[in-house]
Design a protein around this motif. Structure first.
Motif, PDB file in Angstrom:
ATOM      1  N   LYS A   1       6.198   9.092  -7.545  1.00  0.00           N
ATOM      2  CA  LYS A   1       6.888   7.951  -6.864  1.00  0.00           C
ATOM      3  C   LYS A   1       5.995   6.728  -7.072  1.00  0.00           C
ATOM      4  CE  LYS A   1      10.638   9.847  -5.553  1.00  0.00           C
ATOM      5  NZ  LYS A   1      11.868   9.781  -6.053  1.00  0.00           N
ATOM      6  N   PHE A   2       4.748   6.778  -6.600  1.00  0.00           N
ATOM      7  CA  PHE A   2       3.642   5.542  -6.380  1.00  0.00           C
ATOM      8  C   PHE A   2       2.913   5.423  -7.462  1.00  0.00           C
ATOM      9  CE2 PHE A   2       4.458   6.870  -1.639  1.00  0.00           C
ATOM     10  CZ  PHE A   2       5.845   6.091  -1.410  1.00  0.00           C
ATOM     11  N   GLY A   3       2.410   6.563  -7.907  1.00  0.00           N
ATOM     12  CA  GLY A   3       1.309   6.452  -9.127  1.00  0.00           C
ATOM     13  C   GLY A   3       0.066   6.450  -8.555  1.00  0.00           C
ATOM     14  N   ARG A   4      -0.133   6.172  -7.165  1.00  0.00           N
ATOM     15  CA  ARG A   4      -1.467   6.137  -6.513  1.00  0.00           C
ATOM     16  C   ARG A   4      -1.167   6.401  -4.983  1.00  0.00           C
ATOM     17  NH1 ARG A   4      -3.912   1.173  -6.913  1.00  0.00           N
ATOM     18  NH2 ARG A   4      -4.497   1.273  -4.565  1.00  0.00           N
TER      19      ARG A   4
ATOM     20  N   ALA B   1       0.813  -1.064  -0.120  1.00  0.00           N
ATOM     21  CA  ALA B   1       0.008  -0.071   0.042  1.00  0.00           C
ATOM     22  C   ALA B   1       1.076   1.160   0.172  1.00  0.00           C
ATOM     23  CB  ALA B   1      -0.884  -0.035   1.288  1.00  0.00           C
ATOM     24  N   THR B   2       0.568   2.224  -0.431  1.00  0.00           N
ATOM     25  CA  THR B   2       1.084   3.554  -0.502  1.00  0.00           C
ATOM     26  C   THR B   2       0.681   4.489   0.457  1.00  0.00           C
ATOM     27  OG1 THR B   2      -0.459   4.304  -2.330  1.00  0.00           O
ATOM     28  CG2 THR B   2       1.537   3.265  -3.086  1.00  0.00           C
ATOM     29  N   VAL B   3       1.493   5.023   1.220  1.00  0.00           N
ATOM     30  CA  VAL B   3       1.246   6.038   2.406  1.00  0.00           C
ATOM     31  C   VAL B   3       1.797   7.159   2.494  1.00  0.00           C
ATOM     32  CG1 VAL B   3       0.933   6.027   4.982  1.00  0.00           C
ATOM     33  CG2 VAL B   3       0.905   3.744   3.573  1.00  0.00           C
ATOM     34  N   VAL B   4       1.175   8.324   2.804  1.00  0.00           N
ATOM     35  CA  VAL B   4       1.868   9.485   2.886  1.00  0.00           C
ATOM     36  C   VAL B   4       1.548   9.735   4.511  1.00  0.00           C
ATOM     37  CG1 VAL B   4       1.856  11.972   2.350  1.00  0.00           C
ATOM     38  CG2 VAL B   4       1.575  10.523   0.583  1.00  0.00           C
TER      39      VAL B   4
END
Length: 191
Positions: free
Chosen positions: A109-112, A35-38
């Motif tokens: 960086k992630f695209g999503r 998963a992509t997380v900020v």
């Protein structure tokens, strides 16, 4: 067996069933892997620890705070803990351009984006604890501090959420807001 015994047994079983249902959280750690997380406010405290927890679960993280040297340390540790990717953006979330750069970096960086964790707090004018611990507002109405504080802790949250909304909608992602300044029990809200 009497009717009263049966009724008692049914009540006990219903109570146990309800307790099991309410205590089951259904969280599957595998849902975080990849998963992509900020996460904002990651140089210390809750934000730093959240970065490490997401890293342990194998997420791709982008962290932000003002102190670049601390962010480099947190990214290095997150990678050693198992993050698939770890990046940082040094910036002040009270500044529109830093908010925009953070979300743009996540997109590049992630695209999503699957999770936006809003955790930043404070003021760049003076230490928040120093401000609230010294004089009352009627003795020292420091408007510069107040405006800066609102830009970081209100406008910054709304700005980041607004910028991230298209990415979160696309991924059916989550917005998590952490704020504990004004309460004895920290508030945690996930939408």
């Amino acid at each position: 067996m009497s009717r009263l015994a049966w009724a008692g047994l049914v009540v006990v079983l219903a109570a146990v069933g309800t307790g099991v249902y309410w205590s089951y959280d259904g969280f599957d750690p595998e849902t975080i892997r990849g998963a992509t997380v900020v996460i904002t406010g990651c140089s210390t405290g809750i934000g730093e620890e959240m970065a490490y927890q997401y890293a342990r679960l194998g997420a791709k993280i982008l962290i932000t705070a003002r102190r670049e040297n601390r962010l480099k340390e947190v990214v290095a540790k997150a990678m050693s803990l198992g993050a698939q990717e770890a990046h940082y953006v040094a910036g002040d979330m009270g500044k529109a351009e830093d908010c925009e750069r953070t979300i743009q970096t996540a997109k590049e960086k992630f695209g999503r984006l699957d999770y936006l964790v809003l955790n930043h707090d404070g003021s760049s004018v003076k230490n928040i604890h120093e401000f609230f611990g010294t004089k009352s507002w009627d003795e020292d109405p420091d408007m510069d501090f107040f405006v800066d504080y609102l830009n970081i802790n209100v406008v910054g949250y709304v700005r980041l959420a607004s910028l991230a909304l298209p990415l979160l909608k696309e991924s059916k992602g989550h917005l998590i807001v952490v704020n504990a300044l004004n309460g004895r029990c920290p508030m945690y809200t996930a939408y």
